[in-house]
Design an enzyme around this catalytic site. Structure first.
Site, PDB file in Angstrom:
ATOM      1  N   LEU A 210     -46.784  63.653  29.087  1.00  0.00           N
ATOM      2  CA  LEU A 210     -48.050  62.908  29.039  1.00  0.00           C
ATOM      3  C   LEU A 210     -48.858  63.230  30.276  1.00  0.00           C
ATOM      4  O   LEU A 210     -48.329  63.108  31.383  1.00  0.00           O
ATOM      5  CB  LEU A 210     -47.754  61.416  29.165  1.00  0.00           C
ATOM      6  CG  LEU A 210     -47.505  60.532  27.982  1.00  0.00           C
ATOM      7  CD1 LEU A 210     -47.386  59.094  28.484  1.00  0.00           C
ATOM      8  CD2 LEU A 210     -48.631  60.611  26.958  1.00  0.00           C
ATOM      9  N   HIS A 211     -50.097  63.620  30.125  1.00  0.00           N
ATOM     10  CA  HIS A 211     -50.914  63.776  31.322  1.00  0.00           C
ATOM     11  C   HIS A 211     -52.414  63.683  31.065  1.00  0.00           C
ATOM     12  O   HIS A 211     -53.191  63.670  32.006  1.00  0.00           O
ATOM     13  CB  HIS A 211     -50.612  65.110  32.021  1.00  0.00           C
ATOM     14  CG  HIS A 211     -51.210  66.283  31.300  1.00  0.00           C
ATOM     15  ND1 HIS A 211     -50.696  66.766  30.136  1.00  0.00           N
ATOM     16  CD2 HIS A 211     -52.303  67.031  31.572  1.00  0.00           C
ATOM     17  CE1 HIS A 211     -51.430  67.773  29.722  1.00  0.00           C
ATOM     18  NE2 HIS A 211     -52.420  67.966  30.575  1.00  0.00           N
ATOM     19  N   ARG A 212     -52.829  63.622  29.787  1.00  0.00           N
ATOM     20  CA  ARG A 212     -54.279  63.589  29.503  1.00  0.00           C
ATOM     21  C   ARG A 212     -54.910  62.337  30.090  1.00  0.00           C
ATOM     22  O   ARG A 212     -54.390  61.229  29.871  1.00  0.00           O
ATOM     23  CB  ARG A 212     -54.548  63.526  27.999  1.00  0.00           C
ATOM     24  CG  ARG A 212     -54.153  64.710  27.269  1.00  0.00           C
ATOM     25  CD  ARG A 212     -55.261  65.494  26.626  1.00  0.00           C
ATOM     26  NE  ARG A 212     -54.696  66.818  26.519  1.00  0.00           N
ATOM     27  CZ  ARG A 212     -54.999  67.843  27.276  1.00  0.00           C
ATOM     28  NH1 ARG A 212     -55.956  67.752  28.158  1.00  0.00           N
ATOM     29  NH2 ARG A 212     -54.374  68.985  27.146  1.00  0.00           N
ATOM     30  N   ARG A 245     -49.985  63.250  38.050  1.00  0.00           N
ATOM     31  CA  ARG A 245     -51.078  62.328  37.714  1.00  0.00           C
ATOM     32  C   ARG A 245     -50.520  61.079  37.007  1.00  0.00           C
ATOM     33  O   ARG A 245     -50.918  59.953  37.303  1.00  0.00           O
ATOM     34  CB  ARG A 245     -52.031  63.081  36.772  1.00  0.00           C
ATOM     35  CG  ARG A 245     -53.129  62.253  36.240  1.00  0.00           C
ATOM     36  CD  ARG A 245     -53.957  62.990  35.178  1.00  0.00           C
ATOM     37  NE  ARG A 245     -55.241  62.358  35.106  1.00  0.00           N
ATOM     38  CZ  ARG A 245     -56.353  62.845  35.627  1.00  0.00           C
ATOM     39  NH1 ARG A 245     -56.353  64.011  36.214  1.00  0.00           N
ATOM     40  NH2 ARG A 245     -57.471  62.182  35.529  1.00  0.00           N
ATOM     41  N   ASP A 285     -49.010  65.098  24.739  1.00  0.00           N
ATOM     42  CA  ASP A 285     -50.465  65.181  24.595  1.00  0.00           C
ATOM     43  C   ASP A 285     -50.969  66.518  25.137  1.00  0.00           C
ATOM     44  O   ASP A 285     -52.164  66.711  25.327  1.00  0.00           O
ATOM     45  CB  ASP A 285     -51.168  63.993  25.270  1.00  0.00           C
ATOM     46  CG  ASP A 285     -50.899  63.886  26.758  1.00  0.00           C
ATOM     47  OD1 ASP A 285     -50.270  64.799  27.337  1.00  0.00           O
ATOM     48  OD2 ASP A 285     -51.328  62.882  27.361  1.00  0.00           O
TER      49      ASP A 285
END
Ligand code: UD1
Length: 364
Positions: A210-212, A245, A285
């Site tokens: 996950l990073h969006r 992030r 994502d």
């Protein structure tokens, strides 16, 4: 011929590895000085695990320049790259500036090259999510608009580009350089001991990435996704290599992560490839992982409402399931209970895209 390639962020490195290999192979075949390849790293990603590790594992030649731009707002990152890269382009006078993908480094370099009248090559052109809230979508549309040669990975990209008024003679369907790198390293990845290290077994775990910004920057959305994974982790362990992030956001929002989710540092290429290739399901994502799971024939549930890579859904093992907690749990349980998603490997994803690109550039 002098090609200057620009890279900056993690997903760029697998792509440039294929181009660098193709240049080396061409020089070995035609004579050493056929192509000069200069690599510029903007420094958008800078942690050892987000950058250097990939250069080492993929055997990418050391960058000739590192602009050490680092993190910051979009405006900061983009303008710093532009300011620092301009003198490099002026000194090097390349025949082609080659950019890959859709990160801030891609558009920054393309824009500077365009104003200097240099020829721009965009590798992985034409992909569209049609979601202008995604920073990458803006980067894609703008980079394509000013590129001279557009190399595409799937046929949908040609239609997208034509609708935007790009002349068909600039567009070349060559396949997927990221898949070149995957096919090149899959044997080596088999030797990774990552499964043993994590105490998991083949097809007995789920991988989450996950990073969006749209998923991790809003604490409510992020908490909903993690809650879904908390409940799935009661059925199967979830391995979660966490992007820096995302780590910041999980800590700031104090989101509860259950013990069944194993949070680990970002992995290197070979360990990650092994982890994904043996997973029961990948939830992600990321854009690139949708393509990698298609080639590895591993079910992929994409935690987004759209994809710029539709061929992974129409032909591959990818399903778009969005961010709703119940929908995520239901889709994953279905796969755990009923097995795999059938798929086939898309056209020209055969390991030779980099070679095709270099051949086309040589013929210009
Ligand atoms: C960028 C790309 C995204 C790509 C992703 C892959 C853009 C607009 N986004 O997003 O398309 O999918 O890379 O990872 O270009 N950080 C570190 N160490 C690093 C790099 C980043 O700690 O080596 C942290 C910094 O706090 C930074 C944050 O992560 O502020 C985000 O990094 P940034 O490069 O701005 O965007 P990504 O989210 O990584």
């Amino acid at each position: 011929m002098k090609i200057l390639s620009v890279v900056g962020a993690r997903p760029n490195f697998m792509k440039i590895a294929s181009i660098a290999n193709a240049v080396i192979a061409c020089n070995a075949e035609k004579g050493k000085s056929e192509i000069e390849h200069v690599i510029v790293h903007t420094g958008q990603h800078y942690d050892e695990r987000m950058s250097k590790l990939f250069f080492d594992e993929l055997g990418i030649p050391k960058p000739h320049y590192n602009l050490e731009v680092g993190a910051g707002s979009h405006a900061f990152q983009t303008s710093e790259i532009m300011r620092k890269i301009e003198p490099v382009f002026i000194d090097e006078k390349p025949d082609f500036v080659l950019v890959v993908g859709d990160v801030n480094s891609t558009i920054s370099a393309a824009l500077v090259a365009s104003k200097l009248g240099l020829r721009i090559v965009h590798v992985e052109a034409g992909l569209r999510s049609f979601d202008r809230a995604m920073p990458e979508e803006i980067n894609r549309v703008l980079t394509d608009a000013i590129s001279d040669m557009l190399f595409i990975t799937e046929r949908s990209a040609e239609e997208n580009l034509r609708k935007e008024g790009i002349s068909p003679d600039k567009i070349h369907f060559v396949g997927n350089v990221m898949i070149d790198t995957l096919l090149n390293h899959i044997e080596k990845a088999k030797a990774s001991r990552i499964l043993e290290g994590l105490g998991i077994s083949r097809k007995g775990y789920v991988v989450l990435t996950l990073h969006r910004p749209s998923n991790v920057d809003d604490p409510v959305v992020l908490a909903g996704i993690i809650e879904a994974l908390n409940s799935l982790s009661e059925k199967m362990p979830v391995i979660f290599p966490m992007h820096p992030r995302t780590r910041k956001k999980v800590e700031e929002a104090r989101i509860r992560v259950s013990e069944g989710i194993k949070i680990i540092e970002p992995l290197g290429y070979l360990d990650f490839l092994k982890l994904v290739s043996e997973a029961k399901i990948v939830l992600t994502d990321s854009g690139g992982i949708q393509e990698e799971t298609t080639v590895l024939k591993v079910p992929c549930l994409t935690l987004r409402e759209n994809t710029e890579r539709p061929v992974t859904v129409t032909e591959g093992t990818n399903r778009l399931i969005g961010m709703d907690r119940k929908r995520i749990v239901q889709a994953a349980l279905e796969i755990m209970e009923s097995g795999d998603i059938a798929g086939r490997i898309p056209e020209l994803w055969d390991g030779h895209a980099g070679k095709r690109i270099i051949e086309i550039l040589r013929s210009c």
